[in-house]
Design an enzyme around this catalytic site. Sequence first.
Site, PDB file in Angstrom:
ATOM      1  N   SER A  26      39.361  34.765  43.999  1.00 52.17           N
ATOM      2  CA  SER A  26      40.264  34.436  45.113  1.00 52.17           C
ATOM      3  C   SER A  26      41.104  33.194  44.980  1.00 52.17           C
ATOM      4  CB  SER A  26      39.256  34.610  46.353  1.00 52.17           C
ATOM      5  OG  SER A  26      40.342  34.141  47.639  1.00 52.17           O
ATOM      6  N   CYS A  27      42.277  33.344  45.528  1.00 53.02           N
ATOM      7  CA  CYS A  27      43.187  31.980  45.672  1.00 53.02           C
ATOM      8  C   CYS A  27      43.196  31.433  47.047  1.00 53.02           C
ATOM      9  CB  CYS A  27      44.556  32.386  44.944  1.00 53.02           C
ATOM     10  SG  CYS A  27      45.321  33.408  46.130  1.00 53.02           S
ATOM     11  N   TYR A  28      42.460  31.969  47.796  1.00 52.77           N
ATOM     12  CA  TYR A  28      42.724  31.793  49.372  1.00 52.77           C
ATOM     13  C   TYR A  28      41.090  31.617  50.051  1.00 52.77           C
ATOM     14  CZ  TYR A  28      44.925  31.727  54.044  1.00 52.77           C
ATOM     15  OH  TYR A  28      45.227  31.329  55.090  1.00 52.77           O
TER      16      TYR A  28
END
Length: 72
Positions: A26-28
């Site tokens: 994930s980047c969030y």
Amino acid sequence: PRSGIHDSLKTLKDAKKMPHSVIYVSCYARTLAKDSIFLEELGYKLKHIEGIDQFPNTSRCEWIVLYQHTNT
């Protein structure tokens, strides 16, 4: 997408046999936290988490997380 995979995780709930491991990227962080709660409700435990700074000098971080199911 930043919306996460919560809808896709619902199919795990109905699976006859749960996968032993789930690798989540994930980047969030907010979405990761939301999906982590749902994975824990399905019996998965967080075993490892690592942040990767792919974009130096920015506030972005990629998160790689390993979950393992407690009953498999």
